[in-house]
Design a protein around this motif. Structure first.
Motif, PDB file in Angstrom:
ATOM      1  N   ASP A  49      -7.097  -1.464  -5.729  1.00  0.00           N
ATOM      2  CA  ASP A  49      -5.588  -1.684  -5.903  1.00  0.00           C
ATOM      3  C   ASP A  49      -5.367  -1.028  -7.493  1.00  0.00           C
ATOM      4  O   ASP A  49      -6.050  -1.246  -8.049  1.00  0.00           O
ATOM      5  CB  ASP A  49      -5.192  -2.947  -5.782  1.00  0.00           C
ATOM      6  CG  ASP A  49      -3.723  -3.245  -5.917  1.00  0.00           C
ATOM      7  OD1 ASP A  49      -3.099  -3.176  -7.159  1.00  0.00           O
ATOM      8  OD2 ASP A  49      -3.106  -3.403  -4.937  1.00  0.00           O
ATOM      9  N   LEU A  50      -4.255  -0.513  -7.538  1.00  0.00           N
ATOM     10  CA  LEU A  50      -3.952   0.168  -8.734  1.00  0.00           C
ATOM     11  C   LEU A  50      -3.643  -0.783  -9.896  1.00  0.00           C
ATOM     12  O   LEU A  50      -4.334  -0.768 -11.067  1.00  0.00           O
ATOM     13  CB  LEU A  50      -2.505   0.964  -8.650  1.00  0.00           C
ATOM     14  CG  LEU A  50      -2.841   2.471  -8.030  1.00  0.00           C
ATOM     15  CD1 LEU A  50      -1.492   2.923  -7.793  1.00  0.00           C
ATOM     16  CD2 LEU A  50      -3.746   3.303  -8.385  1.00  0.00           C
ATOM     17  N   GLU A  51      -2.942  -1.884  -9.472  1.00  0.00           N
ATOM     18  CA  GLU A  51      -2.685  -2.961 -10.767  1.00  0.00           C
ATOM     19  C   GLU A  51      -3.823  -4.029 -10.695  1.00  0.00           C
ATOM     20  O   GLU A  51      -4.015  -4.426 -11.909  1.00  0.00           O
ATOM     21  CB  GLU A  51      -1.595  -3.806 -10.373  1.00  0.00           C
ATOM     22  CG  GLU A  51      -0.214  -2.885 -10.339  1.00  0.00           C
ATOM     23  CD  GLU A  51       1.088  -3.610 -10.090  1.00  0.00           C
ATOM     24  OE1 GLU A  51       0.830  -5.033  -9.752  1.00  0.00           O
ATOM     25  OE2 GLU A  51       2.088  -2.995  -9.848  1.00  0.00           O
ATOM     26  N   LEU A  52      -4.326  -4.501  -9.524  1.00  0.00           N
ATOM     27  CA  LEU A  52      -5.335  -5.477  -9.658  1.00  0.00           C
ATOM     28  C   LEU A  52      -6.926  -5.198  -9.520  1.00  0.00           C
ATOM     29  O   LEU A  52      -7.737  -5.827  -9.529  1.00  0.00           O
ATOM     30  CB  LEU A  52      -5.207  -6.473  -8.196  1.00  0.00           C
ATOM     31  CG  LEU A  52      -3.636  -6.727  -8.063  1.00  0.00           C
ATOM     32  CD1 LEU A  52      -3.578  -7.538  -6.579  1.00  0.00           C
ATOM     33  CD2 LEU A  52      -3.138  -7.982  -9.259  1.00  0.00           C
TER      34      LEU A  52
END
Length: 113
Positions: A76-79
């Motif tokens: 995931d990009l954020e996580l």
């Protein structure tokens, strides 16, 4: 008039202590274990926040073998990297991570109903 002293209220930040504790290198890193409802009775368990030094694929392999369920590692990009498992495995995953010595019990947050 001298009996009444005028006191002006000063700025008070009720969250100053909480912000001071969270800032800096001493902040706790939590592992978040969540369940997501799919369609009908189907659900999905996600594990995020593990340290990057661990091999996610090896942890996933052991979780799949231990709980007889399928799973995957999603980027995931954020996580960052997130482990996904089939079914509601929140309690099982938390006990597994503590017994394996990967995470301390106080650093695990279990979300969901």
């Amino acid at each position: 008039m001298s009996d009444l002293d005028v006191q002006t209220p000063t700025a008070f930040d009720p969250f100053a202590d909480a912000n001071a504790e969270d800032s800096g290198a001493g902040a706790k890193e939590y592992v978040h274990i969540r369940t997501q409802q799919r369609n009908g009775r189907k659900s999905l368990t996600t594990v995020q926040g593990l340290k990057k030094e661990f091999s996610y694929n090896k942890i996933l392999k052991d979780l799949k073998k231990e709980f007889c369920c399928n799973g995957t590692v999603v980027q995931d990009l954020e996580l960052g990297q997130v482990i996904q498992l089939q079914g509601d495995q929140r309690k099982n995953v938390s006990t597994f991570l503590v017994q394996a010595g990967i995470v301390k019990k106080e650093n695990i947050k279990i979300h969901g109903f």
